[in-house]
Design an enzyme around this catalytic site. Structure first.
Site, short mmCIF file in Angstrom:
data_model
loop_
_atom_site.label_atom_id
_atom_site.label_comp_id
_atom_site.label_asym_id
_atom_site.label_seq_id
_atom_site.Cartn_x
_atom_site.Cartn_y
_atom_site.Cartn_z
N ASP A 82 39.64 97.43 27.53
CA ASP A 82 39.05 96.33 26.30
C ASP A 82 38.73 96.89 25.52
OD1 ASP A 82 41.25 94.93 27.59
OD2 ASP A 82 39.20 93.97 29.20
N HIS B 174 32.33 96.72 34.75
CA HIS B 174 33.76 96.58 35.82
C HIS B 174 33.49 97.22 36.78
CE1 HIS B 174 37.68 97.76 36.88
NE2 HIS B 174 38.39 97.39 35.72
N1 CMC Z 1 27.34 92.96 30.06
C1 CMC Z 1 25.77 92.66 30.01
N2 CMC Z 1 25.91 93.26 31.50
C2 CMC Z 1 26.97 93.13 32.63
C3 CMC Z 1 27.87 93.89 31.55
C4 CMC Z 1 27.98 93.30 30.50
N3 CMC Z 1 29.17 93.76 30.52
N4 CMC Z 1 28.61 93.61 33.27
C5 CMC Z 1 28.54 93.77 34.46
N5 CMC Z 1 26.73 93.36 33.86
C6 CMC Z 1 26.00 93.72 34.15
C7 CMC Z 1 25.40 92.04 35.79
O1 CMC Z 1 24.29 91.60 34.18
C8 CMC Z 1 24.94 92.87 36.90
O2 CMC Z 1 22.94 92.40 36.56
P1 CMC Z 1 23.02 92.61 37.78
O3 CMC Z 1 22.50 93.10 39.47
O4 CMC Z 1 20.49 92.59 36.81
O5 CMC Z 1 22.38 90.64 37.93
C9 CMC Z 1 25.09 93.63 36.67
O6 CMC Z 1 25.41 94.26 35.90
C10 CMC Z 1 26.64 93.40 37.89
O7 CMC Z 1 27.53 92.71 37.45
P2 CMC Z 1 28.43 91.71 38.40
O8 CMC Z 1 29.25 90.42 37.65
O9 CMC Z 1 28.39 91.89 40.40
O10 CMC Z 1 29.87 93.03 38.08
P3 CMC Z 1 31.14 92.80 38.52
O11 CMC Z 1 32.06 93.94 39.11
O12 CMC Z 1 31.85 91.43 39.16
O13 CMC Z 1 31.98 92.47 37.27
C11 CMC Z 1 33.26 92.64 34.94
C12 CMC Z 1 32.50 92.93 36.67
C13 CMC Z 1 33.84 93.15 34.33
C14 CMC Z 1 33.59 91.50 35.27
C15 CMC Z 1 32.26 92.80 34.31
O14 CMC Z 1 31.40 93.89 33.82
C16 CMC Z 1 31.76 92.05 32.72
O15 CMC Z 1 31.64 90.78 33.18
N6 CMC Z 1 32.17 92.00 31.93
C17 CMC Z 1 32.44 91.79 30.45
C18 CMC Z 1 34.08 91.19 30.48
C19 CMC Z 1 35.05 92.32 30.00
O16 CMC Z 1 35.03 93.38 29.60
N7 CMC Z 1 36.31 92.27 31.29
C20 CMC Z 1 37.52 93.66 31.12
C21 CMC Z 1 37.12 94.00 32.12
S1 CMC Z 1 38.12 95.24 32.02
C22 CMC Z 1 39.62 94.66 31.63
C23 CMC Z 1 40.20 94.15 33.12
O17 CMC Z 1 40.67 94.51 34.44
O18 CMC Z 1 41.22 93.16 32.84
#
Ligand code: CMC
Length: 426
Positions: A361, A304
């Site tokens: 989720d 998140h």
């Molecule tokens: N699985 C594996 N690695 C992950 C994941 C994951 N679910 N989420 C983040 N990372 C890693 C990402 O690869 C990155 O690694 P590095 O720094 O080594 O390159 C690091 O963690 C930071 O990721 P980010 O994409 O910069 O983080 P963000 O804050 O932009 O993304 C997120 C947040 C929710 C989009 C992401 O965690 C994600 O894609 N999760 C899976 C989709 C999901 O479950 N979404 C629902 C969110 S909660 C409900 C809502 O609010 O809608």
């Protein structure tokens, strides 16, 4: 004394005001930055950018805190109903008995959908995703109720109209997609009971509303009701800032929610768990792929932007899985896989170092499956829950004296001046 931040640019010192929120969050007010220095800030994804002041929802991502209008989410899930929570978000206070009765009557009055709208639903190809239909239908509501203005009375009426009708439209789209007769809302049912009845009652098998499932649905929607400036809420505010009508702003919010990184994750989690199940329950491939930098796969329902610890909504949702499944005397192999996956991930250095925990989720799809909600309706369920938050945030933006049309800047990295080449010289 008011706090300020000092920055030095091109050898010149600038003092910028600091804004401090009621929970101690600090922000540097950079509104005059470009005008005074010529510089802009660069923050793709807005991780360090506050787009507004808000008095609706407080989150502390480090401590796993979520409060609506100051009230902890755990207390609301335990004691409140979705309708009461919706009122709280919109009005800032919990309703008294009279107010609650009034909104119940209004929600009932607004619950039917114009008969002509059924023709739109029927015209969609059967395989259409319900989120696309819902977004279009909410925009269409403006044509049926063109009288919306920005007066307090009109906004409150539209708030209740949307909260009531979107629920009816969601159930209606499900029935039509199955080729079944639409079930109308009933005045003797509460908000959540009505939804379950509209989804599952049929002329050949009458649906028995189960109060424990009604309670579970109330909790499900309370947990989704607001989450400060997430992608879809920020969309509602940005689109709303152009002064579009509320229906159009909410329609844009629904489209934003559809994505798998946002509300669409609940559907994607089930697809991921199903795949693991079809591979004989072997989790290792999913975990390996999620950790691989060269693989775009992510563990859905994990991570998140704000929470760097366990999402407080996920904790409640996880408990709900057990309650709902045991109530229905059902078991779900996907719940066992989800639990195992969580256990493995939470011990893995990659997930620990990246502060990746289950989000709302991760377990919500299992609760919805147990209730009999089809997978392609999961994100619609999220949207019904998020409506009060979207509308409250939109209304707050209207009343905000600092509010302006949203218009970020950019750092241009394209070609410098290039002369037009006639077609024969290209
Ligand atoms: N699985 C594996 N690695 C992950 C994941 C994951 N679910 N989420 C983040 N990372 C890693 C990402 O690869 C990155 O690694 P590095 O720094 O080594 O390159 C690091 O963690 C930071 O990721 P980010 O994409 O910069 O983080 P963000 O804050 O932009 O993304 C997120 C947040 C929710 C989009 C992401 O965690 C994600 O894609 N999760 C899976 C989709 C999901 O479950 N979404 C629902 C969110 S909660 C409900 C809502 O609010 O809608």
């Amino acid at each position: 004394m008011n706090e300020t931040a000092t920055i030095i640019l091109d050898g010149k010192k600038y003092e910028l005001p600091v804004i401090i929120g009621t929970e101690g969050e600090k922000a540097i007010d950079i509104r005059k930055l470009r005008q005074e220095t010529g510089y802009i800030t660069y923050d793709p994804g807005f991780g360090s950018t506050g787009s507004c002041k808000s008095a609706i929802t407080f989150m502390d991502g480090e401590k796993g805190i979520l409060r609506y209008r100051g009230i902890p989410i755990e207390q609301l899930a335990e004691n409140s109903t979705f309708v009461e929570t919706a009122y709280l978000l919109m009005n800032g206070e919990l309703p008294n008995r009279t107010e609650l009765n009034q909104i119940r009557v209004q929600l009932n009055d607004y619950s039917v959908v114009h008969e002509d709208m059924q023709d739109f639903f029927k015209s969609y190809p059967r395989a259409s995703h319900p989120m696309g239909i819902l977004s279009a239908m909410v925009n269409t509501l403006r044509s049926f109720y063109p009288e919306l203005t920005n007066t307090e009375e009109s906004i409150n009426k539209t708030f209740l109209r949307l909260v009531s009708k979107v629920r009816t439209m969601a159930a209606m789209s499900y029935k039509i997609s199955r080729g079944h007769k639409v079930v109308y809302p009933r005045q003797d049912y509460t908000y959540c009971a009505n939804f379950l009845n509209m989804m599952f009652d049929s002329p050949v098998r009458s649906y028995e509303v189960d109060e424990e499932l009604v309670k579970a649905l109330n909790i499900f929607w309370i947990l989704h009701a607001d989450h400060e400036q997430n992608c879809s809420t920020a969309t509602v505010r940005v689109v709303g800032s152009g002064q579009v009508n509320l229906y159009a702003a909410i329609s844009a919010g629904i489209s934003a929610l559809w994505g798998p990184l946002h509300g669409g994750a609940n559907q994607a989690v089930i697809a991921m768990l199903e795949e693991i199940k079809n591979n004989g329950g072997d989790l290792s491939n999913a975990v390996k792929k999620a950790k691989d930098k060269n693989d775009p796969f992510r563990l859905m329902g994990f991570g998140h932007r704000v929470y760097k610890t366990y999402d407080p909504r996920a904790k409640i949702m996880k408990k709900m899985c057990d309650i709902v499944l045991s109530k229905l005397t059902k078991s779900d192999p996907l719940l066992d896989i989800a639990r195992k996956l969580e256990e493995v991930a939470l011990k893995d250095p990659y997930f620990i170092d990246h502060h990746l925990y289950p989000n709302v989720d991760f377990y919500s799809g299992i609760v919805l499956r147990a209730m009999g909600i089809p997978t392609n309706m999961f994100t619609v369920m999220f949207a019904i829950g998020r409506l009060p938050g979207w509308i409250s945030q939109w209304k707050e933006s209207l009343d905000d004296p600092d509010w302006k049309i949203s218009r970020p800047r950019q750092v241009y990295i394209g070609k410098n001046r290039t002369d037009y080449a006639p077609i024969g010289k290209r």
